[in-house]
Write a protein that holds these residues in place. Sequence first.
Motif, PDB file in Angstrom:
ATOM      1  N   MET A  55       0.874  -0.930  -0.037  1.00 40.86           N
ATOM      2  CA  MET A  55      -0.176  -0.013  -0.122  1.00 40.86           C
ATOM      3  C   MET A  55       0.732   1.182  -0.024  1.00 40.86           C
ATOM      4  O   MET A  55       1.695   1.259   0.853  1.00 40.86           O
ATOM      5  CB  MET A  55      -0.826   0.052   1.454  1.00 40.86           C
ATOM      6  N   ALA A  56       0.529   2.111  -0.752  1.00 39.90           N
ATOM      7  CA  ALA A  56       1.316   3.365  -0.931  1.00 39.90           C
ATOM      8  C   ALA A  56       0.781   4.700  -0.253  1.00 39.90           C
ATOM      9  O   ALA A  56      -0.440   4.563  -0.297  1.00 39.90           O
ATOM     10  CB  ALA A  56       1.578   3.740  -2.322  1.00 39.90           C
ATOM     11  N   PHE A  57       1.609   5.250   0.692  1.00 37.36           N
ATOM     12  CA  PHE A  57       1.282   6.276   1.315  1.00 37.36           C
ATOM     13  C   PHE A  57       1.711   7.539   0.646  1.00 37.36           C
ATOM     14  O   PHE A  57       2.822   7.650   0.137  1.00 37.36           O
ATOM     15  CB  PHE A  57       1.762   6.228   2.980  1.00 37.36           C
ATOM     16  N   ALA A  58       0.737   8.687   0.578  1.00 40.14           N
ATOM     17  CA  ALA A  58       1.282  10.008  -0.016  1.00 40.14           C
ATOM     18  C   ALA A  58       2.459  10.511   1.153  1.00 40.14           C
ATOM     19  O   ALA A  58       1.943  10.716   2.379  1.00 40.14           O
ATOM     20  CB  ALA A  58       0.018  10.729  -0.031  1.00 40.14           C
ATOM     21  N   SER A  59       3.348  11.251   0.667  1.00 40.40           N
ATOM     22  CA  SER A  59       4.581  11.916   1.477  1.00 40.40           C
ATOM     23  C   SER A  59       4.007  13.352   1.273  1.00 40.40           C
ATOM     24  O   SER A  59       3.321  13.915   0.297  1.00 40.40           O
ATOM     25  CB  SER A  59       5.710  11.454   1.150  1.00 40.40           C
ATOM     26  N   ALA A  60       4.783  14.211   2.137  1.00 38.99           N
ATOM     27  CA  ALA A  60       4.694  15.465   1.974  1.00 38.99           C
ATOM     28  C   ALA A  60       5.217  16.079   0.609  1.00 38.99           C
ATOM     29  O   ALA A  60       4.863  17.164   0.209  1.00 38.99           O
ATOM     30  CB  ALA A  60       5.372  16.367   3.210  1.00 38.99           C
ATOM     31  N   MET A  61       6.260  15.205   0.133  1.00 36.10           N
ATOM     32  CA  MET A  61       6.647  15.745  -1.016  1.00 36.10           C
ATOM     33  C   MET A  61       5.683  15.394  -2.364  1.00 36.10           C
ATOM     34  O   MET A  61       5.611  16.340  -3.302  1.00 36.10           O
ATOM     35  CB  MET A  61       8.121  14.923  -1.352  1.00 36.10           C
ATOM     36  N   ASP A  62       4.824  14.531  -2.226  1.00 31.83           N
ATOM     37  CA  ASP A  62       3.705  14.330  -3.152  1.00 31.83           C
ATOM     38  C   ASP A  62       2.658  15.569  -2.979  1.00 31.83           C
ATOM     39  O   ASP A  62       2.079  16.005  -4.345  1.00 31.83           O
ATOM     40  CB  ASP A  62       2.906  13.027  -2.900  1.00 31.83           C
ATOM     41  N   PHE A  63       2.372  16.154  -1.994  1.00 29.06           N
ATOM     42  CA  PHE A  63       1.385  17.248  -1.796  1.00 29.06           C
ATOM     43  C   PHE A  63       1.867  18.300  -1.279  1.00 29.06           C
ATOM     44  O   PHE A  63       1.586  18.409  -0.078  1.00 29.06           O
ATOM     45  CB  PHE A  63       0.128  16.728  -1.008  1.00 29.06           C
ATOM     46  N   PRO A  64       2.576  19.166  -1.929  1.00 28.69           N
ATOM     47  CA  PRO A  64       3.237  20.130  -1.199  1.00 28.69           C
ATOM     48  C   PRO A  64       1.992  21.391  -0.666  1.00 28.69           C
ATOM     49  O   PRO A  64       1.183  21.317  -1.587  1.00 28.69           O
ATOM     50  CB  PRO A  64       4.053  20.918  -2.211  1.00 28.69           C
ATOM     51  N   PHE A  65       2.322  21.494   0.366  1.00 26.49           N
ATOM     52  CA  PHE A  65       1.254  22.567   0.929  1.00 26.49           C
ATOM     53  C   PHE A  65       2.024  23.925   1.552  1.00 26.49           C
ATOM     54  O   PHE A  65       2.286  23.846   2.673  1.00 26.49           O
ATOM     55  CB  PHE A  65       0.332  21.874   2.110  1.00 26.49           C
ATOM     56  N   ASP A  66       2.039  24.835   0.855  1.00 27.86           N
ATOM     57  CA  ASP A  66       2.607  26.076   1.019  1.00 27.86           C
ATOM     58  C   ASP A  66       1.612  27.079   1.096  1.00 27.86           C
ATOM     59  O   ASP A  66       0.241  26.751   1.095  1.00 27.86           O
ATOM     60  CB  ASP A  66       3.692  26.584   0.364  1.00 27.86           C
ATOM     61  N   SER A  67       1.782  28.468   1.485  1.00 28.85           N
ATOM     62  CA  SER A  67       0.742  29.563   1.661  1.00 28.85           C
ATOM     63  C   SER A  67       0.298  29.684   0.288  1.00 28.85           C
ATOM     64  O   SER A  67      -1.060  29.979   0.195  1.00 28.85           O
ATOM     65  CB  SER A  67       1.476  30.698   2.231  1.00 28.85           C
ATOM     66  N   ASN A  68       0.784  29.660  -0.802  1.00 33.33           N
ATOM     67  CA  ASN A  68       0.195  29.765  -2.141  1.00 33.33           C
ATOM     68  C   ASN A  68      -0.862  28.713  -2.364  1.00 33.33           C
ATOM     69  O   ASN A  68      -1.969  29.162  -2.949  1.00 33.33           O
ATOM     70  CB  ASN A  68       1.221  29.835  -3.193  1.00 33.33           C
ATOM     71  N   ASN A  69      -0.532  27.553  -2.256  1.00 33.42           N
ATOM     72  CA  ASN A  69      -1.622  26.474  -2.430  1.00 33.42           C
ATOM     73  C   ASN A  69      -2.905  26.544  -1.220  1.00 33.42           C
ATOM     74  O   ASN A  69      -3.994  26.454  -1.628  1.00 33.42           O
ATOM     75  CB  ASN A  69      -1.039  24.844  -2.049  1.00 33.42           C
ATOM     76  N   ALA A  70      -2.437  26.923  -0.172  1.00 31.15           N
ATOM     77  CA  ALA A  70      -3.690  27.307   0.919  1.00 31.15           C
ATOM     78  C   ALA A  70      -4.724  28.475   0.186  1.00 31.15           C
ATOM     79  O   ALA A  70      -5.529  28.550   0.553  1.00 31.15           O
ATOM     80  CB  ALA A  70      -2.941  27.570   2.140  1.00 31.15           C
ATOM     81  N   ARG A  71      -4.006  29.469  -0.294  1.00 22.33           N
ATOM     82  CA  ARG A  71      -4.666  30.631  -0.797  1.00 22.33           C
ATOM     83  C   ARG A  71      -5.560  30.298  -2.021  1.00 22.33           C
ATOM     84  O   ARG A  71      -6.798  30.677  -1.968  1.00 22.33           O
ATOM     85  CB  ARG A  71      -3.724  31.692  -1.119  1.00 22.33           C
ATOM     86  N   ARG A  72      -4.737  29.406  -2.919  1.00 23.06           N
ATOM     87  CA  ARG A  72      -5.788  29.012  -4.093  1.00 23.06           C
ATOM     88  C   ARG A  72      -6.853  28.153  -3.585  1.00 23.06           C
ATOM     89  O   ARG A  72      -8.029  28.224  -4.284  1.00 23.06           O
ATOM     90  CB  ARG A  72      -4.526  28.195  -5.102  1.00 23.06           C
TER      91      ARG A  72
END
Length: 65
Positions: free
Chosen positions: A1-18
């Motif tokens: 089973m594969a797990f998503a890492s933080a590298m797969d889903f970068p969450f920075d302030s720009n993504n949060a704003r979008r």
Amino acid sequence: MAFASAMDFPFDSNNARRMKTRFRAAVRNWKTRRRTAAELNALSDRDLADIGIARFEIASVVREL
């Protein structure tokens, strides 16, 4: 089973704003469609015919917004 890492889903302030902007736009669009449907449903069949919409078409007209 594969797990998503933080590298797969970068969450920075720009993504949060979008995400926040897209969420607000979706809510605004939902409210507009709901209000439009309520206003069209409040019209008489004659008024709807004047604007070229049958009562059964209200849902499809609102979906196209």
